[in-house]
Design a protein around this motif. Structure first.
Motif, PDB file in Angstrom:
ATOM      1  N   THR A 183      66.959 -19.230  12.099  1.00 42.79           N
ATOM      2  CA  THR A 183      68.301 -18.670  12.113  1.00 42.79           C
ATOM      3  C   THR A 183      68.935 -18.915  10.757  1.00 42.79           C
ATOM      4  OG1 THR A 183      68.516 -19.120  14.480  1.00 42.79           O
ATOM      5  CG2 THR A 183      70.539 -18.671  13.254  1.00 42.79           C
ATOM      6  N   LEU A 184      69.185 -17.844  10.041  1.00 44.95           N
ATOM      7  CA  LEU A 184      69.747 -17.967   8.715  1.00 44.95           C
ATOM      8  C   LEU A 184      71.266 -17.971   8.789  1.00 44.95           C
ATOM      9  CD1 LEU A 184      67.442 -15.505   6.756  1.00 44.95           C
ATOM     10  CD2 LEU A 184      67.265 -17.979   6.899  1.00 44.95           C
ATOM     11  N   SER A 185      71.865 -18.874   8.060  1.00 42.11           N
ATOM     12  CA  SER A 185      73.323 -18.927   8.024  1.00 42.11           C
ATOM     13  C   SER A 185      73.830 -17.775   7.167  1.00 42.11           C
ATOM     14  CB  SER A 185      73.792 -20.259   7.432  1.00 42.11           C
ATOM     15  OG  SER A 185      73.239 -20.446   6.152  1.00 42.11           O
ATOM     16  N   SER A 186      74.851 -17.106   7.645  1.00 39.74           N
ATOM     17  CA  SER A 186      75.396 -15.967   6.914  1.00 39.74           C
ATOM     18  C   SER A 186      76.231 -16.443   5.736  1.00 39.74           C
ATOM     19  CB  SER A 186      76.260 -15.107   7.843  1.00 39.74           C
ATOM     20  OG  SER A 186      77.308 -15.882   8.394  1.00 39.74           O
ATOM     21  N   ALA A 187      76.085 -15.730   4.630  1.00 44.82           N
ATOM     22  CA  ALA A 187      76.857 -16.086   3.443  1.00 44.82           C
ATOM     23  C   ALA A 187      78.336 -15.767   3.659  1.00 44.82           C
ATOM     24  CB  ALA A 187      76.322 -15.314   2.246  1.00 44.82           C
ATOM     25  N   LYS A 188      79.194 -16.645   3.185  1.00 44.55           N
ATOM     26  CA  LYS A 188      80.628 -16.438   3.335  1.00 44.55           C
ATOM     27  C   LYS A 188      81.180 -15.789   2.079  1.00 44.55           C
ATOM     28  CE  LYS A 188      81.284 -20.303   6.532  1.00 44.55           C
ATOM     29  NZ  LYS A 188      82.002 -21.582   6.793  1.00 44.55           N
ATOM     30  N   ALA A 189      81.598 -14.544   2.228  1.00 46.59           N
ATOM     31  CA  ALA A 189      82.140 -13.818   1.090  1.00 46.59           C
ATOM     32  C   ALA A 189      83.618 -14.121   0.930  1.00 46.59           C
ATOM     33  CB  ALA A 189      81.923 -12.321   1.291  1.00 46.59           C
ATOM     34  N   SER A 190      84.081 -13.995  -0.295  1.00 49.60           N
ATOM     35  CA  SER A 190      85.500 -14.233  -0.579  1.00 49.60           C
ATOM     36  C   SER A 190      86.117 -12.948  -1.117  1.00 49.60           C
ATOM     37  CB  SER A 190      85.632 -15.354  -1.609  1.00 49.60           C
ATOM     38  OG  SER A 190      84.950 -15.015  -2.810  1.00 49.60           O
ATOM     39  N   GLY A 191      87.408 -12.956  -1.308  1.00 46.92           N
ATOM     40  CA  GLY A 191      88.106 -11.803  -1.868  1.00 46.92           C
ATOM     41  C   GLY A 191      88.077 -10.611  -0.926  1.00 46.92           C
ATOM     42  N   ASP A 192      88.053  -9.419  -1.519  1.00 51.19           N
ATOM     43  CA  ASP A 192      88.085  -8.192  -0.730  1.00 51.19           C
ATOM     44  C   ASP A 192      86.857  -8.062   0.162  1.00 51.19           C
ATOM     45  OD1 ASP A 192      90.467  -7.508  -1.914  1.00 51.19           O
ATOM     46  OD2 ASP A 192      89.557  -6.216  -3.428  1.00 51.19           O
ATOM     47  N   LEU A 193      85.696  -8.533  -0.339  1.00 47.09           N
ATOM     48  CA  LEU A 193      84.472  -8.464   0.458  1.00 47.09           C
ATOM     49  C   LEU A 193      84.598  -9.329   1.704  1.00 47.09           C
ATOM     50  CD1 LEU A 193      81.630  -7.293   0.629  1.00 47.09           C
ATOM     51  CD2 LEU A 193      80.796  -9.261  -0.656  1.00 47.09           C
ATOM     52  N   GLY A 194      85.217 -10.509   1.556  1.00 49.01           N
ATOM     53  CA  GLY A 194      85.423 -11.372   2.693  1.00 49.01           C
ATOM     54  C   GLY A 194      86.374 -10.764   3.711  1.00 49.01           C
ATOM     55  N   ILE A 195      87.417 -10.119   3.234  1.00 52.94           N
ATOM     56  CA  ILE A 195      88.372  -9.468   4.135  1.00 52.94           C
ATOM     57  C   ILE A 195      87.693  -8.346   4.912  1.00 52.94           C
ATOM     58  CG2 ILE A 195      90.471  -8.068   4.219  1.00 52.94           C
ATOM     59  CD1 ILE A 195      91.443  -9.621   1.765  1.00 52.94           C
ATOM     60  N   ALA A 196      86.863  -7.547   4.194  1.00 53.73           N
ATOM     61  CA  ALA A 196      86.146  -6.460   4.850  1.00 53.73           C
ATOM     62  C   ALA A 196      85.172  -6.999   5.882  1.00 53.73           C
ATOM     63  CB  ALA A 196      85.421  -5.613   3.810  1.00 53.73           C
ATOM     64  N   HIS A 197      84.505  -8.126   5.545  1.00 54.88           N
ATOM     65  CA  HIS A 197      83.541  -8.732   6.464  1.00 54.88           C
ATOM     66  C   HIS A 197      84.232  -9.195   7.744  1.00 54.88           C
ATOM     67  CE1 HIS A 197      80.625 -12.133   7.594  1.00 54.88           C
ATOM     68  NE2 HIS A 197      80.009 -10.981   7.825  1.00 54.88           N
ATOM     69  N   LYS A 198      85.376  -9.838   7.605  1.00 55.96           N
ATOM     70  CA  LYS A 198      86.121 -10.311   8.775  1.00 55.96           C
ATOM     71  C   LYS A 198      86.581  -9.118   9.624  1.00 55.96           C
ATOM     72  CE  LYS A 198      87.845 -14.605   6.710  1.00 55.96           C
ATOM     73  NZ  LYS A 198      89.059 -15.338   6.268  1.00 55.96           N
ATOM     74  N   ALA A 199      86.973  -8.027   8.970  1.00 54.04           N
ATOM     75  CA  ALA A 199      87.441  -6.863   9.707  1.00 54.04           C
ATOM     76  C   ALA A 199      86.306  -6.240  10.524  1.00 54.04           C
ATOM     77  CB  ALA A 199      88.008  -5.839   8.731  1.00 54.04           C
ATOM     78  N   LEU A 200      85.102  -6.204   9.931  1.00 52.34           N
ATOM     79  CA  LEU A 200      83.963  -5.633  10.626  1.00 52.34           C
ATOM     80  C   LEU A 200      83.560  -6.475  11.823  1.00 52.34           C
ATOM     81  CD1 LEU A 200      81.770  -4.489   7.592  1.00 52.34           C
ATOM     82  CD2 LEU A 200      82.943  -3.017   9.235  1.00 52.34           C
ATOM     83  N   LEU A 201      83.726  -7.791  11.689  1.00 51.86           N
ATOM     84  CA  LEU A 201      83.393  -8.686  12.790  1.00 51.86           C
ATOM     85  C   LEU A 201      84.446  -8.705  13.875  1.00 51.86           C
ATOM     86  CD1 LEU A 201      81.913 -11.766  10.842  1.00 51.86           C
ATOM     87  CD2 LEU A 201      80.659 -10.011  12.115  1.00 51.86           C
ATOM     88  N   GLY A 202      85.590  -8.127  13.569  1.00 51.79           N
ATOM     89  CA  GLY A 202      86.679  -8.088  14.546  1.00 51.79           C
ATOM     90  C   GLY A 202      87.449  -9.386  14.568  1.00 51.79           C
TER      91      GLY A 202
END
Length: 202
Positions: A183-202
């Motif tokens: 099980t690979l830990s997902s990379a935590k993105a910051s900035g706009d990429l992090g915001i987009a990632h959180k939005a996709l995950l709901g």
């Protein structure tokens, strides 16, 4: 022996493959080619290296015998007598890796019919074993005795492996090998990429 297998590990990926774990004796990090060779060695299956150009040349002989000028590959083969058998051999090997038995199923396509007819020429024009044939031998041998591998850790998703490789993993599990998916830990993105990632995950 403890084995970590990943589709891209044949070329070596130290130290990233260890993912924070110290290197140790008795732990093998391999890709598909390396693990295939290791299993053959462990199971006592004699093999010798077969280079791709040799198999392409052998398969080309089948095409010469089969090509009546009306096959789906005929026009392409007239333009390139090397790359076409190489491509068809690759398709043939992929089919076998996916579980094809060399026979034409009901409702099979014209292309599959041609590949089936090419397999029927195997006696007259033998073909050195590829990865699929080697995996089939390993599966048969694993039904008789274990490979002596205590643990197998799979880096990539199961869906990224062919059917025959998944069958090998299952046979290893059936003969006492502890098979687990990393099980690979997902990379935590910051900035706009992090915001987009959180939005996709709901």
């Amino acid at each position: 022996m403890y084995v970590v297998i990943g589709r891209t590990l044949d070329g070596g990926a130290f130290p990233s493959v260890l993912d924070g774990v110290d290197a140790s004796a008795g732990k093998l990090h391999v890709g598909l080619a390396g693990f295939l060779a290791k299993l053959e060695q462990s199971l006592g299956i004699p093999t010798s290296p077969i280079h791709e150009p040799v198999r392409v040349a052998e398969y080309s002989k089948r095409l010469v015998a089969h090509d009546d000028g009306k096959q789906f590959y005929s026009a392409s083969r007239r333009a390139d007598t090397w790359r076409v058998p190489r491509k068809l051999l690759g398709l043939r090997d992929e089919l076998f890796s996916g579980g094809w038995n060399g026979k034409l199923p009901a409702g099979g396509s014209t292309r599959l019919k041609a590949l089936t007819e090419l397999e029927e020429l195997s006696q007259a024009y033998p073909l050195a074993p590829g990865a699929a044939e080697r995996l089939l031998k390993i599966i048969e041998r694993l039904k008789l005795f274990p490979a002596g591998i205590e643990s197998l850790e799979i880096v990539d998703p199961p869906s990224s492996f062919s059917k025959l490789w998944r069958d090998v993993f299952q046979c290893l599990a059936n003969t006492g090998t502890e098979v687990r998916q990393r099980t690979l830990s997902s990379a935590k993105a910051s900035g706009d990429l992090g915001i987009a990632h959180k939005a996709l995950l709901g």
